[in-house]
Write a protein that holds these residues in place. Structure first.
Motif, PDB file in Angstrom:
ATOM      1  N   PRO A 327     -55.768 -42.582 -51.178  1.00 40.20           N
ATOM      2  CA  PRO A 327     -56.711 -41.573 -50.773  1.00 40.20           C
ATOM      3  C   PRO A 327     -56.268 -41.304 -49.022  1.00 40.20           C
ATOM      4  CG  PRO A 327     -57.999 -43.413 -50.782  1.00 40.20           C
ATOM      5  CD  PRO A 327     -56.596 -43.512 -51.558  1.00 40.20           C
ATOM      6  N   THR A 328     -56.653 -40.269 -48.562  1.00 39.84           N
ATOM      7  CA  THR A 328     -56.212 -39.898 -46.951  1.00 39.84           C
ATOM      8  C   THR A 328     -57.114 -38.916 -46.418  1.00 39.84           C
ATOM      9  OG1 THR A 328     -54.530 -39.478 -45.223  1.00 39.84           O
ATOM     10  CG2 THR A 328     -54.451 -38.117 -47.334  1.00 39.84           C
ATOM     11  N   ASP A 329     -57.207 -38.898 -45.235  1.00 37.16           N
ATOM     12  CA  ASP A 329     -58.048 -37.701 -44.564  1.00 37.16           C
ATOM     13  C   ASP A 329     -57.151 -37.263 -43.403  1.00 37.16           C
ATOM     14  OD1 ASP A 329     -58.018 -39.719 -42.508  1.00 37.16           O
ATOM     15  OD2 ASP A 329     -59.990 -39.877 -42.149  1.00 37.16           O
ATOM     16  N   ASP A 330     -55.688 -37.586 -43.286  1.00 38.06           N
ATOM     17  CA  ASP A 330     -54.645 -37.277 -42.414  1.00 38.06           C
ATOM     18  C   ASP A 330     -53.540 -36.324 -42.970  1.00 38.06           C
ATOM     19  OD1 ASP A 330     -52.602 -37.441 -40.683  1.00 38.06           O
ATOM     20  OD2 ASP A 330     -52.173 -39.463 -40.772  1.00 38.06           O
ATOM     21  N   GLU A 331     -53.802 -35.047 -42.264  1.00 37.62           N
ATOM     22  CA  GLU A 331     -52.868 -34.038 -42.778  1.00 37.62           C
ATOM     23  C   GLU A 331     -51.474 -34.161 -42.820  1.00 37.62           C
ATOM     24  OE1 GLU A 331     -54.329 -32.911 -38.580  1.00 37.62           O
ATOM     25  OE2 GLU A 331     -55.154 -33.920 -40.278  1.00 37.62           O
ATOM     26  N   HIS A 332     -51.305 -35.166 -41.844  1.00 41.47           N
ATOM     27  CA  HIS A 332     -49.796 -35.676 -41.549  1.00 41.47           C
ATOM     28  C   HIS A 332     -49.213 -36.378 -42.798  1.00 41.47           C
ATOM     29  CE1 HIS A 332     -49.861 -34.141 -37.483  1.00 41.47           C
ATOM     30  NE2 HIS A 332     -51.157 -34.924 -37.210  1.00 41.47           N
ATOM     31  N   ALA A 333     -50.207 -37.156 -43.388  1.00 44.04           N
ATOM     32  CA  ALA A 333     -50.006 -37.953 -44.495  1.00 44.04           C
ATOM     33  C   ALA A 333     -49.945 -37.126 -45.781  1.00 44.04           C
ATOM     34  CB  ALA A 333     -50.865 -38.996 -44.918  1.00 44.04           C
ATOM     35  N   MET A 334     -50.619 -35.878 -45.862  1.00 40.77           N
ATOM     36  CA  MET A 334     -50.520 -34.763 -46.720  1.00 40.77           C
ATOM     37  C   MET A 334     -49.070 -33.930 -46.706  1.00 40.77           C
ATOM     38  SD  MET A 334     -54.338 -33.184 -46.367  1.00 40.77           S
ATOM     39  CE  MET A 334     -55.701 -34.137 -46.175  1.00 40.77           C
ATOM     40  N   ALA A 335     -48.342 -33.827 -45.649  1.00 43.78           N
ATOM     41  CA  ALA A 335     -47.253 -33.034 -45.414  1.00 43.78           C
ATOM     42  C   ALA A 335     -46.285 -33.051 -46.457  1.00 43.78           C
ATOM     43  CB  ALA A 335     -46.825 -33.214 -44.064  1.00 43.78           C
ATOM     44  N   PRO A 336     -45.775 -34.271 -46.792  1.00 47.13           N
ATOM     45  CA  PRO A 336     -44.779 -34.258 -47.711  1.00 47.13           C
ATOM     46  C   PRO A 336     -44.983 -33.951 -49.207  1.00 47.13           C
ATOM     47  CG  PRO A 336     -45.454 -36.630 -46.974  1.00 47.13           C
ATOM     48  CD  PRO A 336     -45.920 -35.740 -46.049  1.00 47.13           C
ATOM     49  N   VAL A 337     -46.496 -34.514 -49.381  1.00 45.09           N
ATOM     50  CA  VAL A 337     -47.039 -33.764 -50.703  1.00 45.09           C
ATOM     51  C   VAL A 337     -47.075 -32.375 -50.742  1.00 45.09           C
ATOM     52  CG1 VAL A 337     -48.842 -34.236 -52.349  1.00 45.09           C
ATOM     53  CG2 VAL A 337     -48.215 -35.833 -50.983  1.00 45.09           C
ATOM     54  N   LEU A 338     -47.388 -31.805 -49.872  1.00 45.08           N
ATOM     55  CA  LEU A 338     -47.492 -30.532 -49.873  1.00 45.08           C
ATOM     56  C   LEU A 338     -46.266 -29.786 -49.985  1.00 45.08           C
ATOM     57  CD1 LEU A 338     -49.912 -29.785 -46.802  1.00 45.08           C
ATOM     58  CD2 LEU A 338     -50.391 -29.678 -49.099  1.00 45.08           C
ATOM     59  N   SER A 339     -44.988 -30.326 -49.271  1.00 53.29           N
ATOM     60  CA  SER A 339     -43.707 -29.714 -49.632  1.00 53.29           C
ATOM     61  C   SER A 339     -43.168 -30.115 -51.158  1.00 53.29           C
ATOM     62  CB  SER A 339     -42.952 -30.618 -48.639  1.00 53.29           C
ATOM     63  OG  SER A 339     -41.659 -30.081 -48.466  1.00 53.29           O
ATOM     64  N   GLU A 340     -43.459 -30.940 -51.594  1.00 54.39           N
ATOM     65  CA  GLU A 340     -43.056 -31.337 -52.917  1.00 54.39           C
ATOM     66  C   GLU A 340     -43.755 -30.225 -54.077  1.00 54.39           C
ATOM     67  OE1 GLU A 340     -43.681 -35.621 -53.589  1.00 54.39           O
ATOM     68  OE2 GLU A 340     -42.183 -35.961 -51.970  1.00 54.39           O
ATOM     69  N   LEU A 341     -45.164 -30.130 -53.720  1.00 53.87           N
ATOM     70  CA  LEU A 341     -45.898 -29.254 -54.388  1.00 53.87           C
ATOM     71  C   LEU A 341     -45.392 -27.856 -54.195  1.00 53.87           C
ATOM     72  CD1 LEU A 341     -49.536 -30.533 -54.007  1.00 53.87           C
ATOM     73  CD2 LEU A 341     -48.173 -30.796 -56.019  1.00 53.87           C
ATOM     74  N   LEU A 342     -45.049 -27.376 -53.187  1.00 52.04           N
ATOM     75  CA  LEU A 342     -44.425 -25.954 -52.890  1.00 52.04           C
ATOM     76  C   LEU A 342     -43.285 -25.766 -53.686  1.00 52.04           C
ATOM     77  CD1 LEU A 342     -44.453 -23.420 -51.345  1.00 52.04           C
ATOM     78  CD2 LEU A 342     -43.225 -24.841 -49.353  1.00 52.04           C
ATOM     79  N   ASP A 343     -42.558 -26.893 -53.928  1.00 51.97           N
ATOM     80  CA  ASP A 343     -41.343 -26.863 -54.624  1.00 51.97           C
ATOM     81  C   ASP A 343     -41.383 -26.514 -56.075  1.00 51.97           C
ATOM     82  OD1 ASP A 343     -39.334 -27.410 -52.690  1.00 51.97           O
ATOM     83  OD2 ASP A 343     -39.228 -29.568 -52.955  1.00 51.97           O
ATOM     84  N   THR A 344     -42.715 -26.673 -56.716  1.00 50.39           N
ATOM     85  CA  THR A 344     -43.207 -26.579 -58.131  1.00 50.39           C
ATOM     86  C   THR A 344     -43.363 -24.971 -58.280  1.00 50.39           C
ATOM     87  OG1 THR A 344     -45.218 -27.634 -57.894  1.00 50.39           O
ATOM     88  CG2 THR A 344     -43.423 -29.082 -58.285  1.00 50.39           C
ATOM     89  N   ILE A 345     -43.957 -24.428 -57.223  1.00 53.73           N
ATOM     90  CA  ILE A 345     -44.531 -23.068 -57.505  1.00 53.73           C
ATOM     91  C   ILE A 345     -44.016 -22.128 -56.671  1.00 53.73           C
ATOM     92  CG2 ILE A 345     -46.811 -24.158 -58.180  1.00 53.73           C
ATOM     93  CD1 ILE A 345     -47.851 -23.565 -55.446  1.00 53.73           C
ATOM     94  N   TRP A 346     -42.872 -22.160 -56.084  1.00 53.05           N
ATOM     95  CA  TRP A 346     -42.255 -21.174 -55.005  1.00 53.05           C
ATOM     96  C   TRP A 346     -40.951 -21.299 -54.997  1.00 53.05           C
ATOM     97  CZ3 TRP A 346     -39.148 -21.335 -50.801  1.00 53.05           C
ATOM     98  CH2 TRP A 346     -38.991 -20.055 -50.265  1.00 53.05           C
ATOM     99  N   SER A 347     -40.164 -20.176 -55.031  1.00 48.28           N
ATOM    100  CA  SER A 347     -38.765 -20.177 -55.023  1.00 48.28           C
ATOM    101  C   SER A 347     -38.107 -19.172 -54.211  1.00 48.28           C
ATOM    102  CB  SER A 347     -37.921 -20.097 -56.368  1.00 48.28           C
ATOM    103  OG  SER A 347     -38.705 -18.918 -57.135  1.00 48.28           O
ATOM    104  N   PRO A 348     -37.028 -18.988 -53.526  1.00 44.40           N
ATOM    105  CA  PRO A 348     -36.648 -18.287 -52.649  1.00 44.40           C
ATOM    106  C   PRO A 348     -36.720 -16.888 -53.237  1.00 44.40           C
ATOM    107  CG  PRO A 348     -35.356 -20.098 -52.409  1.00 44.40           C
ATOM    108  CD  PRO A 348     -36.059 -20.321 -53.653  1.00 44.40           C
ATOM    109  N   GLY A 349     -37.134 -15.864 -52.407  1.00 49.82           N
ATOM    110  CA  GLY A 349     -36.988 -14.456 -52.792  1.00 49.82           C
ATOM    111  C   GLY A 349     -38.364 -14.151 -53.104  1.00 49.82           C
ATOM    112  N   VAL A 350     -39.530 -14.968 -53.597  1.00 46.93           N
ATOM    113  CA  VAL A 350     -40.896 -14.809 -53.903  1.00 46.93           C
ATOM    114  C   VAL A 350     -41.657 -14.568 -52.715  1.00 46.93           C
ATOM    115  CG1 VAL A 350     -42.729 -15.457 -54.901  1.00 46.93           C
ATOM    116  CG2 VAL A 350     -40.478 -15.987 -56.066  1.00 46.93           C
TER     117      VAL A 350
END
Length: 427
Positions: A327-350
């Motif tokens: 668990p975390t309350d640090d947005e900086h620790a969340m950053a890599p997770v956010l990036s990986e999740l973005l890969d699963t729901i967004w692609s260039p051009g959208v």
């Protein structure tokens, strides 16, 4: 004020103070944001006022005064449409510190009347004024006094009074502004039955359409519908929907002193211009995570699950979530997770018009054992070396205001966005 019931005697008893059973009221501040603006700007009184985003961009209406509502303007309407409907309206971006101040003063009034106050948003709260539980006076008399005391602040409220939260909420919508609608004990079904199903909170457009296909259009019809038919619309909550529609729900109002159980902390924003580049979307997610992290730290919470939500310019959008190793309350620790999740729901051009970040999973055990690849603190929470910076920023903002300090990424978005408080997920 209105009293609706099965017979005149029932309504008369309630109005005379002879109330038997639970008494729950929903206090709803009338056109709250716009009313505060008219209070602070006397020259705006009696004129259409809209609190919202820029009509020339992709703004939305937050609140419209009743003068503006006469032209068809409503909350969540695109600002451009509101401008067409009411071109003479006075527009303002909103001052949320001021709204919180007035809201807090109203909550003090409610807590003077009863310790059972359940704040559900910045402008709404349920109160339990059941005779004999805490209050000695009749519920109707208490509601009248609350309305008078709120009016002394320079704003107004509408109140719905009934035996449970569903009845109170629906009643509060019946006579706005400055209305008191009383549904006496035993009169719930008669009050609810003729109302459209959409009058009950939790029934949106899709559920309304599905019920209409089943020829269920009123709450009376919903209350008597076969449970197996309703399961197709409400799933496991079918019986709960029937109970609420018939006025038989049993509600509990927490005490003002007890904290509401927080299930999630989230923030989302609609952008004035579509986001097309990954760098801009990542910057938006980082900005949203910054707010979520600050709220987690303020409440002493650490999240075990992170969710990213996107709405596309064309289409419905998607969301994705991940359970964290720690668990975390640090947005900086969340950053890599956010990036990986973005890969699963967004692609260039959208192209993206809305993004959101949510944190949940607060029921994890404390003191998770550290591993070789994670930097955990004494709580078992994952942190980065930048968390201390975030804590310092929290302190500066708490002392000098939200705009006192910020990261450069905020400049891309903040100028064109409405800041909103969302309750109860973000108290």
């Amino acid at each position: 004020m209105g009293a609706r019931g099965n017979d005149a005697a029932c309504g008369a008893d309630a109005l005379l103070g002879r109330w038997c059973g639970p008494a729950i009221a929903l206090v709803d501040l009338d056109a709250f944001f716009a009313s505060v603006e008219q209070l602070d700007h006397p020259e705006w009184r009696g004129k259409p006022v809209i609190v919202g985003g820029d009509p020339e961009r992709r703004g939305v209406v937050s609140t419209a005064s009743y003068e503006a509502r006469r032209f068809g303007v409503r909350s969540a309407m695109p600002s451009s449409q509101a401008r067409r409907l009411c071109p003479q309206a006075i527009w303002t971006r909103g001052r949320f510190d001021r709204y919180r101040e007035l809201s807090a003063r109203v909550m003090v009034i409610l807590e003077d009347e009863t310790p059972y106050v359940d704040r559900v948003s910045i402008d709404e709260a349920f109160i339990d004024i059941t005779p004999g539980r805490f209050a000695d006076e009749g519920p109707v008399e208490i509601c009248r006094r609350i309305m008078a005391r709120v009016a002394e602040l320079g704003i107004t409220c509408s109140i719905g009074l009934g035996c449970n939260k569903t009845v109170a909420k629906i009643a509060s919508e019946q006579q706005k502004p400055r209305g008191l609608t009383v549904v006496p004990p035993g009169c719930e079904r008669t009050f609810l039955a003729p109302l459209p199903v959409r009058a009950m909170s939790g029934i949106g457009g899709r559920a309304e359409a599905a019920l209409a296909r089943m020829r269920i259009r009123t709450l009376g019809e919903l209350a008597t519908a076969p449970p197996e038919a309703l399961a197709a619309v409400f799933g496991s909550h079918a019986e709960e929907a029937r109970l609420r529609a018939s006025g038989r729900e049993r509600s509990k109002v927490r005490t003002a002193a007890s904290p509401r159980e927080v299930k999630s902390v989230s923030n989302e924003r609609t952008f004035p211009q579509d986001l097309t580049e990954r760098s801009d979307i990542e910057a938006a997610l980082a900005l949203l995570a910054e707010s979520v992290g600050a709220r987690l730290r303020a409440q002493g919470l650490t999240a075990g699950c992170i969710c990213v939500k996107l709405k596309y310019t064309f289409g419905e959008g998607r969301s994705a979530q991940r359970t964290l190793a720690h668990p975390t309350d640090d947005e900086h620790a969340m950053a890599p997770v956010l990036s990986e999740l973005l890969d699963t729901i967004w692609s260039p051009g959208v192209t993206v018009r809305l993004a959101g970040v949510a944190a949940s999973g607060f029921d994890h055990a404390a003191g998770v054992q550290a591993d070789l690849f994670s930097d955990l603190d004494e709580r078992g929470a994952e942190t980065t070396e930048l968390r201390d910076l975030s804590v310092a920023v929290d302190g500066i903002r708490a002392r000098f205001g939200a705009g006192a300090v910020g990261y450069g990424r905020a400049a891309r978005f903040d100028e064109d966005l409405i800041r909103r408080d969302k309750y109860p997920s973000n108290p």
